[in-house]
Design a protein around this motif. Structure first.
Motif, PDB file in Angstrom:
ATOM      1  N   VAL A   1     -13.396  46.267  42.847  1.00 46.37           N
ATOM      2  CA  VAL A   1     -13.564  45.022  43.591  1.00 46.37           C
ATOM      3  C   VAL A   1     -14.476  45.252  44.786  1.00 46.37           C
ATOM      4  CG1 VAL A   1     -11.328  44.061  42.909  1.00 46.37           C
ATOM      5  CG2 VAL A   1     -11.496  45.440  44.986  1.00 46.37           C
ATOM      6  N   LEU A   2     -15.125  44.159  45.183  1.00 39.16           N
ATOM      7  CA  LEU A   2     -15.942  44.147  46.393  1.00 39.16           C
ATOM      8  C   LEU A   2     -15.447  43.019  47.272  1.00 39.16           C
ATOM      9  CD1 LEU A   2     -18.574  44.999  47.997  1.00 39.16           C
ATOM     10  CD2 LEU A   2     -19.713  43.146  46.763  1.00 39.16           C
ATOM     11  N   ALA A   3     -15.170  43.322  48.528  1.00 39.36           N
ATOM     12  CA  ALA A   3     -14.775  42.306  49.511  1.00 39.36           C
ATOM     13  C   ALA A   3     -15.872  42.173  50.551  1.00 39.36           C
ATOM     14  CB  ALA A   3     -13.457  42.697  50.176  1.00 39.36           C
ATOM     15  N   ILE A   4     -16.073  40.961  51.056  1.00 33.86           N
ATOM     16  CA  ILE A   4     -17.048  40.717  52.119  1.00 33.86           C
ATOM     17  C   ILE A   4     -16.334  39.964  53.233  1.00 33.86           C
ATOM     18  CG2 ILE A   4     -19.252  39.652  52.745  1.00 33.86           C
ATOM     19  CD1 ILE A   4     -20.060  39.821  49.799  1.00 33.86           C
ATOM     20  N   GLY A   5     -16.464  40.464  54.466  1.00 32.58           N
ATOM     21  CA  GLY A   5     -15.751  39.810  55.552  1.00 32.58           C
ATOM     22  C   GLY A   5     -16.298  40.151  56.918  1.00 32.58           C
ATOM     23  N   ASN A   6     -15.579  39.688  57.922  1.00 27.70           N
ATOM     24  CA  ASN A   6     -15.989  39.828  59.324  1.00 27.70           C
ATOM     25  C   ASN A   6     -14.983  40.647  60.122  1.00 27.70           C
ATOM     26  OD1 ASN A   6     -18.391  37.889  59.338  1.00 27.70           O
ATOM     27  ND2 ASN A   6     -16.778  36.592  58.486  1.00 27.70           N
ATOM     28  N   GLY A   7     -14.388  41.624  59.472  1.00 26.90           N
ATOM     29  CA  GLY A   7     -13.356  42.434  60.096  1.00 26.90           C
ATOM     30  C   GLY A   7     -13.836  43.193  61.314  1.00 26.90           C
ATOM     31  N   GLY A   8     -13.003  43.207  62.359  1.00 28.05           N
ATOM     32  CA  GLY A   8     -13.279  43.992  63.540  1.00 28.05           C
ATOM     33  C   GLY A   8     -14.524  43.583  64.303  1.00 28.05           C
ATOM     34  N   GLY A   9     -14.914  42.315  64.188  1.00 23.59           N
ATOM     35  CA  GLY A   9     -16.094  41.853  64.894  1.00 23.59           C
ATOM     36  C   GLY A   9     -17.395  42.083  64.147  1.00 23.59           C
ATOM     37  N   SER A  10     -17.331  42.606  62.916  1.00 29.60           N
ATOM     38  CA  SER A  10     -18.541  42.806  62.116  1.00 29.60           C
ATOM     39  C   SER A  10     -19.049  41.452  61.601  1.00 29.60           C
ATOM     40  CB  SER A  10     -18.256  43.738  60.944  1.00 29.60           C
ATOM     41  OG  SER A  10     -17.332  43.133  60.044  1.00 29.60           O
ATOM     42  N   PHE A  11     -20.180  41.474  60.915  1.00 25.98           N
ATOM     43  CA  PHE A  11     -20.751  40.219  60.409  1.00 25.98           C
ATOM     44  C   PHE A  11     -21.070  40.358  58.922  1.00 25.98           C
ATOM     45  CE2 PHE A  11     -24.297  37.189  59.722  1.00 25.98           C
ATOM     46  CZ  PHE A  11     -23.642  36.016  60.077  1.00 25.98           C
ATOM     47  N   LEU A  12     -20.181  39.786  58.099  1.00 24.74           N
ATOM     48  CA  LEU A  12     -20.365  39.723  56.648  1.00 24.74           C
ATOM     49  C   LEU A  12     -20.713  41.089  56.061  1.00 24.74           C
ATOM     50  CD1 LEU A  12     -22.285  36.311  56.450  1.00 24.74           C
ATOM     51  CD2 LEU A  12     -19.846  36.741  56.126  1.00 24.74           C
ATOM     52  N   THR A  13     -19.779  42.029  56.251  1.00 20.67           N
ATOM     53  CA  THR A  13     -19.973  43.387  55.752  1.00 20.67           C
ATOM     54  C   THR A  13     -19.101  43.642  54.520  1.00 20.67           C
ATOM     55  OG1 THR A  13     -18.300  44.168  57.318  1.00 20.67           O
ATOM     56  CG2 THR A  13     -20.612  44.319  57.995  1.00 20.67           C
ATOM     57  N   GLN A  32      -5.584  37.898  58.834  1.00 20.70           N
ATOM     58  CA  GLN A  32      -5.979  36.697  59.552  1.00 20.70           C
ATOM     59  C   GLN A  32      -7.296  36.882  60.261  1.00 20.70           C
ATOM     60  OE1 GLN A  32      -1.981  36.608  61.386  1.00 20.70           O
ATOM     61  NE2 GLN A  32      -2.281  34.440  61.343  1.00 20.70           N
ATOM     62  N   THR A  33      -7.668  35.854  60.973  1.00 17.94           N
ATOM     63  CA  THR A  33      -8.869  35.953  61.773  1.00 17.94           C
ATOM     64  C   THR A  33      -8.611  36.866  62.948  1.00 17.94           C
ATOM     65  OG1 THR A  33      -8.117  34.013  62.937  1.00 17.94           O
ATOM     66  CG2 THR A  33      -9.661  33.672  61.193  1.00 17.94           C
ATOM     67  N   SER A  34      -9.646  37.482  63.421  1.00 17.90           N
ATOM     68  CA  SER A  34      -9.499  38.390  64.553  1.00 17.90           C
ATOM     69  C   SER A  34     -10.166  37.782  65.777  1.00 17.90           C
ATOM     70  CB  SER A  34     -10.172  39.725  64.235  1.00 17.90           C
ATOM     71  OG  SER A  34     -11.564  39.558  64.147  1.00 17.90           O
ATOM     72  N   PRO A  35      -9.781  38.254  66.952  1.00 15.22           N
ATOM     73  CA  PRO A  35     -10.472  37.790  68.153  1.00 15.22           C
ATOM     74  C   PRO A  35     -11.956  38.113  68.068  1.00 15.22           C
ATOM     75  CG  PRO A  35      -8.465  38.976  68.701  1.00 15.22           C
ATOM     76  CD  PRO A  35      -8.707  39.170  67.237  1.00 15.22           C
ATOM     77  N   ALA A  36     -12.774  37.276  68.690  1.00 18.98           N
ATOM     78  CA  ALA A  36     -14.216  37.508  68.645  1.00 18.98           C
ATOM     79  C   ALA A  36     -14.560  38.853  69.256  1.00 18.98           C
ATOM     80  CB  ALA A  36     -14.936  36.403  69.403  1.00 18.98           C
ATOM     81  N   GLN A  37     -13.820  39.250  70.278  1.00 16.45           N
ATOM     82  CA  GLN A  37     -14.032  40.547  70.904  1.00 16.45           C
ATOM     83  C   GLN A  37     -12.691  41.276  70.934  1.00 16.45           C
ATOM     84  OE1 GLN A  37     -15.648  39.433  74.705  1.00 16.45           O
ATOM     85  NE2 GLN A  37     -17.734  39.477  73.938  1.00 16.45           N
ATOM     86  N   PRO A  38     -12.417  42.034  69.869  1.00 15.19           N
ATOM     87  CA  PRO A  38     -11.117  42.700  69.782  1.00 15.19           C
ATOM     88  C   PRO A  38     -10.837  43.539  71.020  1.00 15.19           C
ATOM     89  CG  PRO A  38     -12.370  42.942  67.749  1.00 15.19           C
ATOM     90  CD  PRO A  38     -13.293  42.345  68.761  1.00 15.19           C
ATOM     91  N   SER A  39      -9.609  43.481  71.496  1.00 15.46           N
ATOM     92  CA  SER A  39      -9.245  44.201  72.706  1.00 15.46           C
ATOM     93  C   SER A  39      -8.967  45.673  72.433  1.00 15.46           C
ATOM     94  CB  SER A  39      -7.998  43.567  73.340  1.00 15.46           C
ATOM     95  OG  SER A  39      -6.927  43.554  72.434  1.00 15.46           O
ATOM     96  N   THR A  40      -8.746  46.019  71.171  1.00 18.45           N
ATOM     97  CA  THR A  40      -8.512  47.412  70.826  1.00 18.45           C
ATOM     98  C   THR A  40      -9.411  47.809  69.682  1.00 18.45           C
ATOM     99  OG1 THR A  40      -6.751  46.777  69.300  1.00 18.45           O
ATOM    100  CG2 THR A  40      -6.092  47.332  71.535  1.00 18.45           C
ATOM    101  N   LYS A  41      -9.705  49.096  69.613  1.00 20.07           N
ATOM    102  CA  LYS A  41     -10.575  49.604  68.556  1.00 20.07           C
ATOM    103  C   LYS A  41      -9.827  49.626  67.238  1.00 20.07           C
ATOM    104  CE  LYS A  41     -13.526  53.552  67.451  1.00 20.07           C
ATOM    105  NZ  LYS A  41     -13.991  54.878  67.914  1.00 20.07           N
ATOM    106  N   SER A  42     -10.475  49.181  66.180  1.00 20.53           N
ATOM    107  CA  SER A  42      -9.850  49.181  64.869  1.00 20.53           C
ATOM    108  C   SER A  42      -9.621  50.613  64.413  1.00 20.53           C
ATOM    109  CB  SER A  42     -10.747  48.459  63.861  1.00 20.53           C
ATOM    110  OG  SER A  42     -10.920  47.120  64.247  1.00 20.53           O
ATOM    111  N   VAL A  43      -8.438  50.845  63.842  1.00 21.00           N
ATOM    112  CA  VAL A  43      -8.127  52.181  63.340  1.00 21.00           C
ATOM    113  C   VAL A  43      -8.654  52.303  61.923  1.00 21.00           C
ATOM    114  CG1 VAL A  43      -6.248  53.773  62.767  1.00 21.00           C
ATOM    115  CG2 VAL A  43      -6.054  52.250  64.733  1.00 21.00           C
ATOM    116  N   PRO A  44      -9.414  53.352  61.588  1.00 23.88           N
ATOM    117  CA  PRO A  44      -9.908  53.526  60.230  1.00 23.88           C
ATOM    118  C   PRO A  44      -8.756  53.505  59.247  1.00 23.88           C
ATOM    119  CG  PRO A  44     -10.911  55.118  61.696  1.00 23.88           C
ATOM    120  CD  PRO A  44      -9.818  54.446  62.464  1.00 23.88           C
TER     121      PRO A  44
END
Length: 395
Positions: free
Chosen positions: A164-176, A29-41
């Motif tokens: 496959v290649l995915a493009i998204g905004n995961g973890g507050g990134s911008f179209l990575t 799903q969509t994530s908060p604009a400023q995630p409250s926790t660090k994304s786990v690799p």
């Protein structure tokens, strides 16, 4: 909103070891604009080359990403001219020169306002054209300028093993970008509120990537990111990086699903209005053969016949209007009453997941079903008229 994730669950110690252990699912799903926790690799659940970030792409992947990125969008739950603190962030991508764009339905569900941001960070108005709640896909019209690039939708289904290649905004990134491989097609979901028939892949997706494109080596769209599965990579060391498997809703250019969306079809998923919480949530998919044991060890007081039990009935829902009764406890923690649903229109129900799945797979909002319910040791029939999920959310 964030990637629909299966939560990592543990079995109850008083039950047979491993008997009721459940895996974890999460909507991409969509994530908060400023995630409250660090994304786990994320560590992929299966072998194969996996990358995250443009600096880790091969030359061919980099070329593909550079070409595809201008067709992708950041979806914001906020008005175009007032987007300092969006309610959520997700991803979408253009599929035509008319501004049509695909995303996951949960990215836009309940959004009071929507806007889209292109690679140059300009924002544009968004209109919802159509959606299919059960299959977690939606079609938008974005007011982008004429000539904005778009992605072609593949004509045929992909194959297992395809890169496959995915493009998204995961973890507050911008179209990575993130890369991986397809590991399965037509994957069933073990939860009724997650789409079945999905593409399974190894790309390390996280909240915020939902709704993004899954591209083949030719730059054609094969799927729309929907959810991920998170599982421990080492059961003896729960601090170790988890294994993440991603799932995408498949799309092809000639599919009826896409044609319906373009016609403006808005297909709601029916809801019941019951939930199961606390430790009992571990038993949502309790196998029929283990029901009697769970009932005895947990003192549920539900007898030996398997069925769907629940701990809450939401107000103004089909279940509430039908008079369904959740489990209730006395001061000693013993169950004093509660309904057990054992069939829907003659279809056998053996657990909570069954109850949800049968309703969502066989009925539409407005349909009336007949439930066989075990209440206080007696079998009764209860009529229940279903309504759409968004109808409940608006109340």
């Amino acid at each position: 909103m964030n990637l629909r994730q299966k939560q990592i669950r543990r079995s109850l110690p008083i039950l047979t070891v491993g008997a009721f252990l459940a895996g974890g699912l999460v909507l991409a799903q969509t994530s908060p604009a400023q995630p409250s926790t660090k994304s786990v690799p994320a560590r992929p659940a299966t072998s194969g080359r996996v990358t995250s970030g443009a600096d880790k792409l091969t030359s061919a992947e980099g070329t593909l990403f550079t070409k595809a990125r201008p067709s992708t969008l950041r979806i914001l739950q906020c008005p175009v001219n007032n987007c300092v603190e969006p309610d959520g962030i997700g991803t979408a991508f253009l599929i035509g020169d008319d501004g049509l764009a695909l995303t996951a339905y949960h990215v836009i569900f309940q959004a009071k306002a929507l806007s889209a941001q292109t690679a140059d960070r300009k924002r544009y108005a968004v209109e919802v054209v159509g959606y299919d709640d059960q299959n977690d896909i939606a079609l938008l019209r974005v007011n982008v300028p004429k000539g904005t690039p778009y992605l072609p939708v593949v004509a045929a289904s992909p194959k297992v093993g395809d890169p496959v290649l995915a493009i998204g905004n995961g973890g507050g990134s911008f179209l990575t970008p993130k890369t991986g491989r397809l590991t399965a097609l037509d994957t069933p979901s073990d939860r009724a509120d997650f789409p079945s028939g999905t593409l399974e892949l190894t790309a390390p997706l996280i909240p915020g990537d939902s709704g993004g494109p899954i591209l083949n080596a030719k730059g054609e769209v094969t799927g729309v990111v929907s959810y991920i599965s998170v599982k421990p990579s080492n059961v003896d060391d729960l601090s170790a990086d988890p294994e993440i498997t991603a799932y995408a809703v498949p799309v092809t250019a000639g599919a009826q699903r896409l044609a319906d969306l373009k016609k403006g079809v808005k297909r709601e998923a029916p809801v019941i209005g019951v939930s199961i919480g606390g430790n009992l949530a571990l038993l949502t998919a309790l196998p029929e053969r283990l029901f009697a044991e769970a009932n005895e060890r947990l003192s549920l007081g539900l007898g030996s016949v398997a069925g769907a039990f629940f701990t809450d009935v939401s107000a103004n829902t089909p279940a509430a209007r039908a008079g369904l009764r959740p489990l209730q406890y006395n001061a000693e923690g013993k169950v004093t009453q509660g309904d057990l649903v054992t069939a829907i229109d003659g279809k056998r129900v053996v657990n909570f997941s069954d109850f949800q799945r049968i309703v969502r797979s066989n009925y539409q909002p407005g349909d009336t079903v007949t439930l066989k319910v075990l209440r206080a040791g007696k079998t009764i029939e209860v009529k229940m008229t279903l309504i759409g999920r968004s109808t409940v959310a608006q109340r």
